[in-house]
Design a protein around this motif. Structure first.
Motif, PDB file in Angstrom:
ATOM      1  N   LYS A 193       0.812  -1.218   0.000  1.00 55.44           N
ATOM      2  CA  LYS A 193       0.000   0.000   0.000  1.00 55.44           C
ATOM      3  C   LYS A 193       0.844   1.266   0.000  1.00 55.44           C
ATOM      4  O   LYS A 193       0.458   2.290   0.585  1.00 55.44           O
ATOM      5  CB  LYS A 193      -0.973   0.024   1.194  1.00 55.44           C
ATOM      6  CG  LYS A 193      -1.911  -1.172   1.273  1.00 55.44           C
ATOM      7  CD  LYS A 193      -2.793  -1.281   0.049  1.00 55.44           C
ATOM      8  CE  LYS A 193      -3.766  -2.460   0.161  1.00 55.44           C
ATOM      9  NZ  LYS A 193      -4.567  -2.655  -1.058  1.00 55.44           N
ATOM     10  N   THR A 200       2.428   4.625  -1.806  1.00 58.86           N
ATOM     11  CA  THR A 200       1.797   5.572  -2.711  1.00 58.86           C
ATOM     12  C   THR A 200       2.349   5.408  -4.122  1.00 58.86           C
ATOM     13  O   THR A 200       3.483   4.955  -4.312  1.00 58.86           O
ATOM     14  CB  THR A 200       2.049   7.016  -2.256  1.00 58.86           C
ATOM     15  OG1 THR A 200       3.461   7.291  -2.330  1.00 58.86           O
ATOM     16  CG2 THR A 200       1.573   7.226  -0.821  1.00 58.86           C
ATOM     17  N   ASN A 250       2.477  11.458   1.712  1.00 57.90           N
ATOM     18  CA  ASN A 250       2.017  10.089   1.437  1.00 57.90           C
ATOM     19  C   ASN A 250       0.979   9.633   2.459  1.00 57.90           C
ATOM     20  O   ASN A 250       0.134   8.783   2.156  1.00 57.90           O
ATOM     21  CB  ASN A 250       3.187   9.107   1.346  1.00 57.90           C
ATOM     22  CG  ASN A 250       4.005   9.021   2.611  1.00 57.90           C
ATOM     23  OD1 ASN A 250       3.654   9.587   3.638  1.00 57.90           O
ATOM     24  ND2 ASN A 250       5.114   8.322   2.544  1.00 57.90           N
ATOM     25  N   SER A 310      -2.156  11.125   1.135  1.00 58.92           N
ATOM     26  CA  SER A 310      -2.575  10.362  -0.032  1.00 58.92           C
ATOM     27  C   SER A 310      -3.283   9.073   0.384  1.00 58.92           C
ATOM     28  O   SER A 310      -4.316   8.697  -0.181  1.00 58.92           O
ATOM     29  CB  SER A 310      -1.355  10.039  -0.906  1.00 58.92           C
ATOM     30  OG  SER A 310      -1.724   9.289  -2.035  1.00 58.92           O
ATOM     31  N   ARG A 311      -2.743   8.385   1.395  1.00 56.83           N
ATOM     32  CA  ARG A 311      -3.387   7.165   1.883  1.00 56.83           C
ATOM     33  C   ARG A 311      -4.725   7.482   2.544  1.00 56.83           C
ATOM     34  O   ARG A 311      -5.686   6.718   2.446  1.00 56.83           O
ATOM     35  CB  ARG A 311      -2.462   6.444   2.859  1.00 56.83           C
ATOM     36  CG  ARG A 311      -1.216   5.857   2.213  1.00 56.83           C
ATOM     37  CD  ARG A 311      -0.433   5.025   3.213  1.00 56.83           C
ATOM     38  NE  ARG A 311       0.746   4.451   2.605  1.00 56.83           N
ATOM     39  CZ  ARG A 311       2.006   4.829   2.873  1.00 56.83           C
ATOM     40  NH1 ARG A 311       2.231   5.784   3.747  1.00 56.83           N
ATOM     41  NH2 ARG A 311       3.028   4.260   2.267  1.00 56.83           N
ATOM     42  N   ALA A 363      -6.733   9.871   1.674  1.00 52.47           N
ATOM     43  CA  ALA A 363      -7.693  10.133   0.600  1.00 52.47           C
ATOM     44  C   ALA A 363      -8.283   8.845   0.052  1.00 52.47           C
ATOM     45  O   ALA A 363      -9.462   8.786  -0.309  1.00 52.47           O
ATOM     46  CB  ALA A 363      -7.016  10.930  -0.515  1.00 52.47           C
ATOM     47  N   LEU A 364      -7.475   7.789   0.011  1.00 50.50           N
ATOM     48  CA  LEU A 364      -7.924   6.517  -0.543  1.00 50.50           C
ATOM     49  C   LEU A 364      -8.736   5.694   0.448  1.00 50.50           C
ATOM     50  O   LEU A 364      -9.759   5.099   0.082  1.00 50.50           O
ATOM     51  CB  LEU A 364      -6.719   5.700  -1.017  1.00 50.50           C
ATOM     52  CG  LEU A 364      -5.995   6.202  -2.266  1.00 50.50           C
ATOM     53  CD1 LEU A 364      -4.709   5.415  -2.476  1.00 50.50           C
ATOM     54  CD2 LEU A 364      -6.898   6.072  -3.488  1.00 50.50           C
ATOM     55  N   ARG A 365      -8.289   5.647   1.719  1.00 56.26           N
ATOM     56  CA  ARG A 365      -8.916   4.701   2.647  1.00 56.26           C
ATOM     57  C   ARG A 365      -9.107   5.262   4.057  1.00 56.26           C
ATOM     58  O   ARG A 365      -9.306   4.510   5.002  1.00 56.26           O
ATOM     59  CB  ARG A 365      -8.063   3.425   2.732  1.00 56.26           C
ATOM     60  CG  ARG A 365      -7.927   2.665   1.425  1.00 56.26           C
ATOM     61  CD  ARG A 365      -7.117   1.382   1.578  1.00 56.26           C
ATOM     62  NE  ARG A 365      -5.706   1.678   1.791  1.00 56.26           N
ATOM     63  CZ  ARG A 365      -5.025   1.342   2.863  1.00 56.26           C
ATOM     64  NH1 ARG A 365      -5.628   0.703   3.850  1.00 56.26           N
ATOM     65  NH2 ARG A 365      -3.749   1.629   2.971  1.00 56.26           N
ATOM     66  N   GLN A 402     -12.982  12.927  -3.268  1.00 55.92           N
ATOM     67  CA  GLN A 402     -12.164  12.810  -4.481  1.00 55.92           C
ATOM     68  C   GLN A 402     -11.487  11.448  -4.574  1.00 55.92           C
ATOM     69  O   GLN A 402     -11.227  10.931  -5.651  1.00 55.92           O
ATOM     70  CB  GLN A 402     -11.102  13.916  -4.506  1.00 55.92           C
ATOM     71  CG  GLN A 402     -11.661  15.319  -4.493  1.00 55.92           C
ATOM     72  CD  GLN A 402     -12.360  15.675  -5.772  1.00 55.92           C
ATOM     73  OE1 GLN A 402     -11.938  15.261  -6.847  1.00 55.92           O
ATOM     74  NE2 GLN A 402     -13.433  16.441  -5.673  1.00 55.92           N
ATOM     75  N   ARG A 403     -11.122  10.893  -3.419  1.00 55.43           N
ATOM     76  CA  ARG A 403     -10.540   9.549  -3.292  1.00 55.43           C
ATOM     77  C   ARG A 403      -9.087   9.426  -3.731  1.00 55.43           C
ATOM     78  O   ARG A 403      -8.448   8.415  -3.482  1.00 55.43           O
ATOM     79  CB  ARG A 403     -11.364   8.496  -4.057  1.00 55.43           C
ATOM     80  CG  ARG A 403     -12.807   8.422  -3.660  1.00 55.43           C
ATOM     81  CD  ARG A 403     -13.020   8.208  -2.194  1.00 55.43           C
ATOM     82  NE  ARG A 403     -12.425   6.975  -1.680  1.00 55.43           N
ATOM     83  CZ  ARG A 403     -12.333   6.672  -0.392  1.00 55.43           C
ATOM     84  NH1 ARG A 403     -12.759   7.517   0.522  1.00 55.43           N
ATOM     85  NH2 ARG A 403     -11.789   5.525  -0.019  1.00 55.43           N
ATOM     86  N   GLU A 404      -8.537  10.406  -4.401  1.00 56.04           N
ATOM     87  CA  GLU A 404      -7.149  10.250  -4.852  1.00 56.04           C
ATOM     88  C   GLU A 404      -6.496  11.613  -4.986  1.00 56.04           C
ATOM     89  O   GLU A 404      -7.114  12.581  -5.433  1.00 56.04           O
ATOM     90  CB  GLU A 404      -7.095   9.513  -6.181  1.00 56.04           C
ATOM     91  CG  GLU A 404      -5.686   9.148  -6.614  1.00 56.04           C
ATOM     92  CD  GLU A 404      -5.657   8.229  -7.823  1.00 56.04           C
ATOM     93  OE1 GLU A 404      -4.546   7.909  -8.275  1.00 56.04           O
ATOM     94  OE2 GLU A 404      -6.744   7.843  -8.295  1.00 56.04           O
ATOM     95  N   ASP A 432      -2.908  13.440  -6.505  1.00 58.89           N
ATOM     96  CA  ASP A 432      -1.706  13.277  -7.306  1.00 58.89           C
ATOM     97  C   ASP A 432      -0.632  14.244  -6.816  1.00 58.89           C
ATOM     98  O   ASP A 432      -0.826  15.466  -6.826  1.00 58.89           O
ATOM     99  CB  ASP A 432      -2.011  13.533  -8.779  1.00 58.89           C
ATOM    100  CG  ASP A 432      -0.781  13.301  -9.648  1.00 58.89           C
ATOM    101  OD1 ASP A 432      -0.024  14.265  -9.868  1.00 58.89           O
ATOM    102  OD2 ASP A 432      -0.566  12.158 -10.080  1.00 58.89           O
TER     103      ASP A 432
END
Length: 340
Positions: A90, A92, A212, A215-216, A218-220, A263-265, A267
């Motif tokens: 997991k 990034t 990072n 970023s994590r 945002a995803l979970r 947004q879930r992600e 960049d």
């Protein structure tokens, strides 16, 4: 039928750490096969299933060593490691791209050399010739060798060529070159950001997280309530060190975090470019970067009177010394009573 939830190749059940693990359960030619793929994602498990179906009797989940028993940094191994790093570890996407560049560099330097026979002196010699990225190259190579040992089982710990390497500590330049920005500089850049990128900057400023970790999140991640105060808590599923992280934040930061979750992600490079454009619009000679925010949060907090130990706990540092040494090197602790 075997125990567990079914999948194409057999069943899924939790391992000792609570992770979903995929098992192959097949009857072929009157023989029953039941073996763990050692995989925790569907994508990786289906790759193992294809290998199993090609030769069930000789299937080994760890894979095979290179031709003629030589274990080198091949494109196939590098690709498998990078998939594992992204899907199972997991990490990034940015970190995995950095690992990809470093593995390509190692492949070019080491060629077909057997990793079991390479000495530390050879690795150091190659690193000394590198134009940059020494820390990244070492961290990637150590992670790659660890994967060969623990996941692929094609390298013995006593054969690990990376064991003699250590990842360099932060450069002493941090002690003379401030990485924290002033509140005024931060606000001037923020004024020229909108939408997702302003929200991202607000969360970094409110948590002191690494990008990072954001970023994590945002995803979970999730926004929770503090069990005692009822305040807002941002729950990040995994820090750089691998453990979960919870940080209490203000209402404004919590609102920004909720919009990021929609947004879930995130960049990294798009955020980096947005900060550069906003810095230029604000008239700054040097752009604000994502990495500045953790240093700034530590410095702002101590300058406002927070005890370094409290700041260390907030930033999830193992010790107060880390905060003082690398993140608040230019902060001024609160004055204590003196004779004059």
């Amino acid at each position: 039928m075997a125990k567990g939830r079914p999948w194409d190749g057999g069943y899924i059940r939790a391992d000792s750490k609570g992770r979903e693990t995929y098992y192959i359960y097949r009857k072929i030619g009157g023989r029953l096969f039941e073996v763990s793929t050692r995989c925790h994602t569907s994508r990786a498990a289906h790759e193992q299933l294809r290998r199993f179906e090609a030769d069930p009797s000789n299937y080994k989940p760890g894979g095979e060593v290179a031709e003629e028993g030589v274990l080198s940094v091949t494109p196939e191994l590098a690709e498998a490691f990078l998939r594992w790093s992204l899907d199972e570890k997991k990490n990034t996407p940015k970190w995995v791209r950095d690992q990809q560049r470093s593995l390509a560099w190692w492949a070019a330097q080491l060629g077909a050399a057997d990793l079991r026979k390479i000495k530390t002196a050879r690795l150091v010699s190659e690193l000394d010739k590198a134009e940059g990225g020494r820390k990244q190259h070492i961290a990637t190579f150590k992670a790659f060798c660890g994967w060969l040992i623990k996941v692929r089982h094609v390298l013995q710990k006593r054969e690990d060529p990376s064991s003699g390497l250590s990842v360099p500590q932060a450069r002493p330049e941090q002690w003379t070159t401030p990485k924290a920005v002033t509140r005024e500089r931060f606000l001037s850049v923020r004024e020229h950001l909108t939408g997702l990128w302003r929200d991202a900057l607000d969360v970094l400023a409110g948590t002191g997280w690494h990008f990072n970790e954001l970023s994590r999140f945002a995803l979970r991640g999730s926004v929770e309530r503090h069990p005692m105060t009822g305040g807002n808590v941002l729950a990040c599923p995994q820090t750089k060190a691998g453990e979960p992280l919870r940080t209490e934040v203000s209402d404004g930061v919590a609102d920004a975090a909720r919009r990021i979750l929609e947004q879930r992600e995130l960049d990294y490079f798009a955020f980096h470019r947005s900060l550069e454009h906003a810095s230029t619009a604000a008239g700054l000679s040097e752009p604000l970067r994502p990495g500045h925010m953790r240093h700034s949060v530590a410095t702002w907090a101590i300058n406002a009177g927070a005890h370094p130990a409290a700041v260390a706990a907030f930033l999830n540092h193992k010790s107060e010394r880390t905060t003082k040494r690398f993140y608040a090197t230019h902060a001024v602790p609160a004055k204590v009573p003196t004779l004059f």
